[in-house]
Design a protein around this motif. Structure first.
Motif, mmCIF file in Angstrom:
data_model
loop_
_atom_site.group_PDB
_atom_site.id
_atom_site.type_symbol
_atom_site.label_atom_id
_atom_site.label_comp_id
_atom_site.label_asym_id
_atom_site.label_seq_id
_atom_site.Cartn_x
_atom_site.Cartn_y
_atom_site.Cartn_z
ATOM 1 N N LEU A 1 6.852 -7.874 -6.455
ATOM 2 C CA LEU A 1 6.967 -6.675 -5.627
ATOM 3 C C LEU A 1 5.651 -6.381 -4.921
ATOM 4 O O LEU A 1 5.631 -6.050 -3.732
ATOM 5 N N VAL A 2 4.549 -6.507 -5.657
ATOM 6 C CA VAL A 2 3.231 -6.278 -5.055
ATOM 7 C C VAL A 2 2.972 -7.285 -3.944
ATOM 8 O O VAL A 2 2.419 -6.946 -2.890
ATOM 9 N N LYS A 3 3.377 -8.529 -4.155
ATOM 10 C CA LYS A 3 3.214 -9.552 -3.123
ATOM 11 C C LYS A 3 3.976 -9.172 -1.855
ATOM 12 O O LYS A 3 3.452 -9.311 -0.738
ATOM 13 N N ASP A 4 5.211 -8.683 -2.024
ATOM 14 C CA ASP A 4 5.996 -8.264 -0.859
ATOM 15 C C ASP A 4 5.334 -7.097 -0.148
ATOM 16 O O ASP A 4 5.271 -7.064 1.089
ATOM 17 N N PHE A 5 4.823 -6.125 -0.918
ATOM 18 C CA PHE A 5 4.192 -4.958 -0.315
ATOM 19 C C PHE A 5 2.933 -5.344 0.461
ATOM 20 O O PHE A 5 2.720 -4.884 1.591
ATOM 21 N N ILE A 6 2.107 -6.188 -0.138
ATOM 22 C CA ILE A 6 0.872 -6.586 0.538
ATOM 23 C C ILE A 6 1.199 -7.363 1.816
ATOM 24 O O ILE A 6 0.576 -7.157 2.867
ATOM 25 N N SER A 7 2.188 -8.251 1.740
ATOM 26 C CA SER A 7 2.598 -8.996 2.935
ATOM 27 C C SER A 7 3.119 -8.044 4.004
ATOM 28 O O SER A 7 2.828 -8.224 5.197
#
Length: 346
Positions: free
Chosen positions: A169-175
């Motif tokens: 989820l954090v990866k999606d948010f940062i992207s």
């Protein structure tokens, strides 16, 4: 008897209101306040982004911004030094005035600003839903006497699974944040995100991007899974129409016929606003067993390349037939260039 019954009812009612006023009422208030906050924030964000997207300064304001010293050029010869200082001060354009001049001189700036504003609005609405929804859940758990952190930590295997899920989820948010900051694409852009996801961006969030394909399919793409993004409608586009004629055809005759075709497209009043340059014809781009390949092209406004390319093909076909270069019994063959037309998109 009646007194004891009344006392019992009164005590029951008092116990109910005592119970209701403790946890249920707090939970209801949390839900009501949270939903009201989300509704207000979404309304404010949507109103502001739409105002930025479609709002324009009056023409007089833009003209004053473009010529900030216009009111002082006619000053009398005996003007005081204070007036001169004011004139020099007015020559410094504010960022908003500069933006208004750019919008007035280049419509593409206004279009891109509108797309970016709607994209930011979509992301802000999504962020508001996530943040306020999370706060509501945490507050309700605390009212119920549960410690959210303790529940996650004590869940064992479930906690580990949630940890991996949170990492994704954090990866999606940062992207999603970088997609927005770098302005790779926005709402309304026609994009190619790989894996067959081609279409128009309908909404962008911090976690997901929604892309509507031409056949109506709505793709939900996680931002963290976007490894490459091709934007077909950013700033400007190019209409490309490739035509193939038989081997042995007079090259000069073909170029003359296609030249008349691009002139027809250039003089078409319906396409006047779409063209950013005069359409032109390149030389022979390829020679193979199928024949000689010529290409007509033109720089156009965003998302107008498909309509202009279709018009170029129709005009080119008509002129080749009229010049006798291609017989009606053997119609010309058109190549689909990867950089050219997407059938049915306008």
């Amino acid at each position: 008897m009646f007194e004891s019954l009344a006392t019992s009812v009164f005590d029951s009612a008092e116990d109910f209101w005592t119970w209701f006023g403790d946890k249920p009422l707090k939970i209801i208030l949390i839900l009501v306040i949270g939903m009201a906050t989300i509704a207000v924030l979404r309304h404010v964000v949507t109103a502001l982004t739409e105002r930025i997207a479609i709002g324009q300064k009056p023409r007089a304001v833009v003209e004053r911004a473009a010529d900030p010293v216009g009111t002082t050029t006619g000053s009398a010869p005996g003007a005081t030094p204070v007036a001169g200082r004011k004139r020099r001060k007015n020559m410094l354009m504010t960022p908003q005035a500069l933006a208004d001049v750019l919008v007035a001189s280049n419509p593409r700036v206004a279009e891109r600003r509108a797309q970016r504003a709607r994209t930011v609005g979509s992301v802000l609405n999504s962020t508001a839903n996530i943040v306020i929804g999370t706060l509501m859940v945490m507050s309700i758990l605390q009212v119920l006497g549960l410690n959210p952190a303790g529940l996650i930590a004590g869940a064992g295997v479930v906690g580990v699974a949630l940890g991996f899920g949170a990492q994704s989820l954090v990866k999606d948010f940062i992207s999603g944040v970088f997609l927005l900051i770098e302005d790779q694409f926005g709402v309304g852009d026609n994009v190619d995100l790989g894996a067959g996801v081609i279409g128009t961006v309908e909404a962008m969030g911090l976690r997901l991007t929604q892309v509507r394909a031409f056949d109506g399919t709505l793709w939900y793409v996680r931002n963290g899974e976007i490894l490459r993004a091709g934007n077909r409608t950013q700033e400007w586009s190019r209409a490309v129409a490739s035509v193939q004629v038989p081997l042995g055809t007079d090259v000069d005759a073909v170029r003359a016929a296609l030249g008349r075709a691009v002139d027809r497209v250039k003089n078409d009043p319906e396409l006047a606003d779409s063209l950013l340059e005069t359409p032109s014809v390149r030389g022979v781009d390829a020679v193979d067993q199928g024949g000689l390949t010529f290409t007509m092209h033109a720089q156009v406004r965003p998302a107008q390349q498909w309509a202009v390319a279709r018009s170029l093909r129709v005009a080119g076909h008509s002129e080749l037939l009229h010049a006798g270069i291609v017989a009606r019994s053997a119609p010309v063959t058109f190549d689909e260039s990867p950089a050219g037309d997407t059938p049915g998109v306008s």
